[in-house]
Design a protein around this motif. Sequence first.
Motif, PDB file in Angstrom:
ATOM      1  N   VAL A 164      68.792  66.275 -20.377  1.00 26.21           N
ATOM      2  CA  VAL A 164      67.500  65.651 -20.666  1.00 26.21           C
ATOM      3  C   VAL A 164      66.356  66.593 -20.284  1.00 26.21           C
ATOM      4  CG1 VAL A 164      65.957  63.728 -20.120  1.00 26.21           C
ATOM      5  CG2 VAL A 164      68.409  63.321 -20.392  1.00 26.21           C
ATOM      6  N   ALA A 165      66.459  67.209 -19.106  1.00 23.74           N
ATOM      7  CA  ALA A 165      65.400  68.113 -18.639  1.00 23.74           C
ATOM      8  C   ALA A 165      65.221  69.297 -19.584  1.00 23.74           C
ATOM      9  CB  ALA A 165      65.712  68.602 -17.223  1.00 23.74           C
TER      10      ALA A 165
ATOM     11  N   LEU B  95      61.835  70.231 -21.658  1.00 26.31           N
ATOM     12  CA  LEU B  95      61.157  71.525 -21.548  1.00 26.31           C
ATOM     13  C   LEU B  95      60.969  72.187 -22.908  1.00 26.31           C
ATOM     14  CD1 LEU B  95      62.921  72.914 -18.351  1.00 26.31           C
ATOM     15  CD2 LEU B  95      60.511  72.282 -18.556  1.00 26.31           C
ATOM     16  N   LYS B  96      61.854  71.893 -23.849  1.00 23.52           N
ATOM     17  CA  LYS B  96      61.750  72.493 -25.179  1.00 23.52           C
ATOM     18  C   LYS B  96      60.646  71.863 -26.021  1.00 23.52           C
ATOM     19  CE  LYS B  96      66.511  74.154 -25.690  1.00 23.52           C
ATOM     20  NZ  LYS B  96      67.790  73.964 -26.416  1.00 23.52           N
ATOM     21  N   ARG B  97      60.252  70.647 -25.664  1.00 24.42           N
ATOM     22  CA  ARG B  97      59.208  69.978 -26.447  1.00 24.42           C
ATOM     23  C   ARG B  97      57.837  70.541 -26.105  1.00 24.42           C
ATOM     24  NH1 ARG B  97      60.362  64.900 -28.881  1.00 24.42           N
ATOM     25  NH2 ARG B  97      58.187  64.291 -28.615  1.00 24.42           N
ATOM     26  N   PRO B  98      56.980  70.784 -27.095  1.00 27.51           N
ATOM     27  CA  PRO B  98      55.627  71.293 -26.802  1.00 27.51           C
ATOM     28  C   PRO B  98      54.796  70.234 -26.093  1.00 27.51           C
ATOM     29  CG  PRO B  98      55.837  70.736 -29.130  1.00 27.51           C
ATOM     30  CD  PRO B  98      57.209  70.600 -28.536  1.00 27.51           C
TER      31      PRO B  98
ATOM     32  N   LYS C 277      51.879  67.646 -25.282  1.00 29.58           N
ATOM     33  CA  LYS C 277      51.348  66.608 -26.174  1.00 29.58           C
ATOM     34  C   LYS C 277      49.960  66.941 -26.700  1.00 29.58           C
ATOM     35  CE  LYS C 277      50.246  61.655 -26.124  1.00 29.58           C
ATOM     36  NZ  LYS C 277      50.219  60.433 -25.284  1.00 29.58           N
ATOM     37  N   LYS C 278      49.104  67.469 -25.829  1.00 30.05           N
ATOM     38  CA  LYS C 278      47.700  67.632 -26.202  1.00 30.05           C
ATOM     39  C   LYS C 278      47.423  68.895 -27.013  1.00 30.05           C
ATOM     40  CE  LYS C 278      45.754  64.724 -22.583  1.00 30.05           C
ATOM     41  NZ  LYS C 278      44.908  64.647 -21.381  1.00 30.05           N
ATOM     42  N   LEU C 279      48.024  70.020 -26.607  1.00 36.13           N
ATOM     43  CA  LEU C 279      47.702  71.284 -27.268  1.00 36.13           C
ATOM     44  C   LEU C 279      48.868  71.861 -28.056  1.00 36.13           C
ATOM     45  CD1 LEU C 279      45.563  73.043 -24.509  1.00 36.13           C
ATOM     46  CD2 LEU C 279      44.773  71.751 -26.485  1.00 36.13           C
ATOM     47  N   GLY C 280      50.028  71.194 -28.002  1.00 38.16           N
ATOM     48  CA  GLY C 280      51.170  71.663 -28.770  1.00 38.16           C
ATOM     49  C   GLY C 280      51.718  73.003 -28.319  1.00 38.16           C
ATOM     50  N   ARG C 281      51.564  73.307 -27.014  1.00 37.87           N
ATOM     51  CA  ARG C 281      52.036  74.575 -26.486  1.00 37.87           C
ATOM     52  C   ARG C 281      53.349  74.391 -25.726  1.00 37.87           C
ATOM     53  NH1 ARG C 281      46.320  76.816 -24.023  1.00 37.87           N
ATOM     54  NH2 ARG C 281      45.558  77.785 -25.914  1.00 37.87           N
ATOM     55  N   ALA C 282      53.964  75.528 -25.381  1.00 48.45           N
ATOM     56  CA  ALA C 282      55.173  75.487 -24.560  1.00 48.45           C
ATOM     57  C   ALA C 282      54.815  74.992 -23.164  1.00 48.45           C
ATOM     58  CB  ALA C 282      55.792  76.877 -24.484  1.00 48.45           C
ATOM     59  N   LYS C 283      55.756  74.340 -22.503  1.00 50.41           N
ATOM     60  CA  LYS C 283      55.533  73.882 -21.134  1.00 50.41           C
ATOM     61  C   LYS C 283      55.208  75.075 -20.241  1.00 50.41           C
ATOM     62  CE  LYS C 283      56.758  69.415 -21.484  1.00 50.41           C
ATOM     63  NZ  LYS C 283      57.101  69.293 -22.904  1.00 50.41           N
ATOM     64  N   ASN C 284      54.412  74.844 -19.208  1.00 51.10           N
ATOM     65  CA  ASN C 284      54.009  75.947 -18.340  1.00 51.10           C
ATOM     66  C   ASN C 284      55.139  76.364 -17.388  1.00 51.10           C
ATOM     67  OD1 ASN C 284      53.866  74.435 -15.811  1.00 51.10           O
ATOM     68  ND2 ASN C 284      52.038  73.467 -16.637  1.00 51.10           N
ATOM     69  N   PRO C 285      55.059  77.566 -16.811  1.00 51.67           N
ATOM     70  CA  PRO C 285      56.118  78.067 -15.924  1.00 51.67           C
ATOM     71  C   PRO C 285      56.416  77.135 -14.753  1.00 51.67           C
ATOM     72  CG  PRO C 285      54.623  79.843 -16.516  1.00 51.67           C
ATOM     73  CD  PRO C 285      54.006  78.572 -17.038  1.00 51.67           C
ATOM     74  N   ASN C 286      55.391  76.402 -14.290  1.00 51.39           N
ATOM     75  CA  ASN C 286      55.587  75.473 -13.178  1.00 51.39           C
ATOM     76  C   ASN C 286      56.592  74.390 -13.535  1.00 51.39           C
ATOM     77  OD1 ASN C 286      54.826  75.149 -10.535  1.00 51.39           O
ATOM     78  ND2 ASN C 286      53.255  73.632 -10.984  1.00 51.39           N
TER      79      ASN C 286
END
Length: 357
Positions: A10-11, A15-18, A20-29
């Motif tokens: 699930v995790a 993480l693969k989903r962009p 919601k707001k800007l459609g970007r990759a999840k941040n390194p954190n």
Amino acid sequence: MSKHLSFKEVAVRYLKRPTKKLGRAKNPNAYSTLEWMYEKRPSMILIEGRKKPVPYGRKNSQRSHKVVSWDETSGRFADVDMKDIANIDVEDMETDLRNAKGLSNSGINTYLVYLRAVCNFAQQKLDVSFVRFPKIETLPTKEREYYLTPDVAKGWMRFLDPLRADMVRFGLATGQRKANIIGLKWSWLSKDLTRMVIPADDAKNGHSHTIQLNKMAVEVLEKRRQDRKQLLEEYPRLGNIEYVFVQDDRQRLGQPMTGTSMTGEMWKRSIRMYNHNLMYRAEKDNRSVDRAKLIPEGALVFHTLRHSFATWLNEAGTDLDDIAMVGGWKSLDACRRYVKKSEDRAREVGSRIEGLF
């Protein structure tokens, strides 16, 4: 029907989903936090060619190294079925993060927020039926007391680059959150730039919010509109620029900033330059530094602008109902937490009974 998925499965999907707001990759954190939960990770590593071990981290891990020690608190959900995550798991994780890793409530909250996001994702997007959905609440943190005075704000903004200066000015003029300013789209604005509507999906409280913009905010938007026109004329291949506050360097042309880069090194450097200039001018004029005007290290974050906005309105005589309305606070209690009382304000209030007896 419930899906039998492990926490790791699930995790990884989450993480693969962009975003919601800007459609970007999840941040390194997000990656480092969730990877800590679903796989055993080193604690200290020895990088090839070095003599002393260093903490394992995203950058260090990419270099050739040997593991010196393992983080015994990591990998706790490696083989756990997603539906079996329970309140006791959350409690145990909090305890280990505090006692074994020495994190503060603020640091622990980062882990809790991402764990809650994965649980919600599993239930809402992957149809996972939990045995009992875990109750995950962030921990109380020390309230930020710092806010800008108008004089300090004007002095500091002189050391910001043009894009950040525009965003700060707009933040102080409207009191809006960083996410809503970074993600501000031209489609949210009226043609005359005097009204802004934040859609429900982009509002923190889940309700759309209409803001009547003041003169300072409109001036910022007019400048950004002119900047947008010049960018499109110079780079017609952009076709359209959706966001208001976009970068003009070639690498990120026409793109909004990320939240972390907004308050990254350029932000911190502007604060250092402002403080240094204040001390230099005091020394040059042979006078002591007005320490009330110095910006404490680490005190000024983007959310400080929202606190300052509420405080300035309150000190101008605006009541909490009106501040909550224009700032988008859902309740007066939430709004009240943002209003700071200055010493001058406290002194003025206390003096109101003078001469009564």
